[in-house]
Design a protein around this motif. Structure first.
Motif, PDB file in Angstrom:
ATOM      1  N   PRO A 103      25.088  25.534  18.175  1.00 44.54           N
ATOM      2  CA  PRO A 103      26.564  25.612  18.270  1.00 44.54           C
ATOM      3  C   PRO A 103      27.160  24.231  18.538  1.00 44.54           C
ATOM      4  O   PRO A 103      26.523  23.360  19.130  1.00 44.54           O
ATOM      5  CB  PRO A 103      26.779  26.554  19.453  1.00 44.54           C
ATOM      6  N   ALA A 104      28.392  24.055  18.090  1.00 42.83           N
ATOM      7  CA  ALA A 104      29.043  22.749  18.208  1.00 42.83           C
ATOM      8  C   ALA A 104      29.214  22.355  19.664  1.00 42.83           C
ATOM      9  O   ALA A 104      29.687  23.146  20.489  1.00 42.83           O
ATOM     10  CB  ALA A 104      30.395  22.785  17.504  1.00 42.83           C
ATOM     11  N   SER A 105      28.827  21.120  19.979  1.00 46.71           N
ATOM     12  CA  SER A 105      28.993  20.589  21.329  1.00 46.71           C
ATOM     13  C   SER A 105      30.102  19.549  21.388  1.00 46.71           C
ATOM     14  O   SER A 105      30.614  19.245  22.470  1.00 46.71           O
ATOM     15  CB  SER A 105      27.677  19.961  21.820  1.00 46.71           C
ATOM     16  N   ALA A 106      30.482  19.003  20.212  1.00 52.35           N
ATOM     17  CA  ALA A 106      31.545  18.002  20.141  1.00 52.35           C
ATOM     18  C   ALA A 106      31.990  17.873  18.693  1.00 52.35           C
ATOM     19  O   ALA A 106      31.203  18.089  17.764  1.00 52.35           O
ATOM     20  CB  ALA A 106      31.048  16.659  20.664  1.00 52.35           C
ATOM     21  N   PRO A 107      33.256  17.533  18.453  1.00 47.96           N
ATOM     22  CA  PRO A 107      33.732  17.328  17.078  1.00 47.96           C
ATOM     23  C   PRO A 107      32.954  16.190  16.411  1.00 47.96           C
ATOM     24  O   PRO A 107      32.690  15.162  17.032  1.00 47.96           O
ATOM     25  CB  PRO A 107      35.204  16.946  17.271  1.00 47.96           C
ATOM     26  N   GLN A 108      32.582  16.388  15.147  1.00 50.06           N
ATOM     27  CA  GLN A 108      31.851  15.341  14.439  1.00 50.06           C
ATOM     28  C   GLN A 108      31.944  15.564  12.933  1.00 50.06           C
ATOM     29  O   GLN A 108      32.110  16.686  12.479  1.00 50.06           O
ATOM     30  CB  GLN A 108      30.378  15.314  14.860  1.00 50.06           C
ATOM     31  N   GLN A 109      31.868  14.489  12.200  1.00 53.98           N
ATOM     32  CA  GLN A 109      31.817  14.528  10.733  1.00 53.98           C
ATOM     33  C   GLN A 109      30.994  13.325  10.296  1.00 53.98           C
ATOM     34  O   GLN A 109      31.490  12.230  10.116  1.00 53.98           O
ATOM     35  CB  GLN A 109      33.218  14.457  10.120  1.00 53.98           C
ATOM     36  N   GLN A 110      29.687  13.560  10.146  1.00 47.80           N
ATOM     37  CA  GLN A 110      28.776  12.455   9.870  1.00 47.80           C
ATOM     38  C   GLN A 110      28.578  12.211   8.383  1.00 47.80           C
ATOM     39  O   GLN A 110      28.413  11.078   7.954  1.00 47.80           O
ATOM     40  CB  GLN A 110      27.416  12.733  10.537  1.00 47.80           C
ATOM     41  N   LEU A 111      28.577  13.297   7.599  1.00 45.54           N
ATOM     42  CA  LEU A 111      28.299  13.168   6.169  1.00 45.54           C
ATOM     43  C   LEU A 111      29.358  13.908   5.351  1.00 45.54           C
ATOM     44  O   LEU A 111      30.024  14.810   5.862  1.00 45.54           O
ATOM     45  CB  LEU A 111      26.904  13.736   5.856  1.00 45.54           C
ATOM     46  N   SER A 112      29.468  13.532   4.085  1.00 45.10           N
ATOM     47  CA  SER A 112      30.450  14.161   3.223  1.00 45.10           C
ATOM     48  C   SER A 112      30.110  15.630   2.971  1.00 45.10           C
ATOM     49  O   SER A 112      28.948  16.006   2.869  1.00 45.10           O
ATOM     50  CB  SER A 112      30.509  13.420   1.879  1.00 45.10           C
ATOM     51  N   ASN A 113      31.158  16.436   2.867  1.00 45.64           N
ATOM     52  CA  ASN A 113      30.978  17.861   2.564  1.00 45.64           C
ATOM     53  C   ASN A 113      31.065  18.138   1.067  1.00 45.64           C
ATOM     54  O   ASN A 113      30.875  19.280   0.647  1.00 45.64           O
ATOM     55  CB  ASN A 113      32.047  18.679   3.283  1.00 45.64           C
ATOM     56  N   ARG A 114      31.369  17.140   0.271  1.00 46.18           N
ATOM     57  CA  ARG A 114      31.532  17.321  -1.169  1.00 46.18           C
ATOM     58  C   ARG A 114      30.193  17.578  -1.856  1.00 46.18           C
ATOM     59  O   ARG A 114      29.161  16.999  -1.494  1.00 46.18           O
ATOM     60  CB  ARG A 114      32.171  16.089  -1.809  1.00 46.18           C
TER      61      ARG A 114
END
Length: 205
Positions: A189-200
């Motif tokens: 489960p999410a512990s902190a907001p993050q966006q490491q890689l592209s979702n495309r």
């Protein structure tokens, strides 16, 4: 390629984003038209067919001079090599274990190329599809592999392959991402907001 429209890519990216808002894991999707051009396969089959020219001429009752046989062999080789490059026929001529090996190799190359081995806590997931080989693989990094056995992904892969064979890659992708996402949300489960890689969706070839 079946899926080259941006509409589907946008929908899939949104689906992945919603999942990643609920998990620390990172999902990357890759779709390849084919994992190899297999250029040597048409050449080999054409050469084999051409070598049979003298035997076929004899069986059909034709008596040809060696010069004529030579010309016929070259002609047959050329026609056969062109015909065997037609994708559906070419894929039938490629041995299954060769197709799987090439697709598996490309999946591992893409895992590294997309940076999935650099995610925090090693929670990267690759959903790889090679359309010509009808091949699907789910690759996960060490953080996930430590808690989820590869066999747990196999039924998801099997279902996706069936969708792929019926030409419903979009349906297969959505179902696969949803099932993988549900497992990741439960375990990580999410512990902190993050966006490491592209979702495309990454589209190759």
């Amino acid at each position: 390629m079946s899926l080259m429209n941006d509409g589907f890519a946008d929908e899939l990216a949104q689906q992945i984003q919603l999942i990643e808002e609920q998990t620390d894991a990172e999902i990357v999707t890759v779709l390849a038209r084919q994992s190899d051009d297999y250029l040597y396969i048409p050449t080999l089959w054409a050469a084999f067919i051409a070598m049979l020219t003298p035997l076929m001429a004899y069986e059909l009752g034709f008596w040809l001079e060696w010069q004529d046989i030579f010309i016929w062999q070259w002609g047959i080789w050329f026609v056969a090599s062109v015909a065997c490059r037609w994708m559906p026929l070419k894929m039938l001529l490629v041995p299954r274990h060769v197709r799987r090996h090439r697709a598996s190799l490309m999946a591992r190359q893409q895992f590294l190329a997309q940076g999935l081995h650099h995610t925090r806590e090693r929670l990267g997931v690759l959903i790889f599809v090679s359309e010509a080989e009808r091949y699907v693989e789910i690759l996960v990094d060490q953080g996930i592999a430590a808690r989820v056995d590869d066999s747990e992904w196999q039924q998801i892969i099997n279902d996706f392959v069936q969708q792929l064979k019926s030409g419903q890659i979009d349906v297969g992708y959505r179902q696969c991402v949803a099932q993988v996402g549900a497992r990741l949300i439960t375990l990580f489960p999410a512990s902190a907001p993050q966006q490491q890689l592209s979702n495309r969706l990454v589209r190759l070839n």
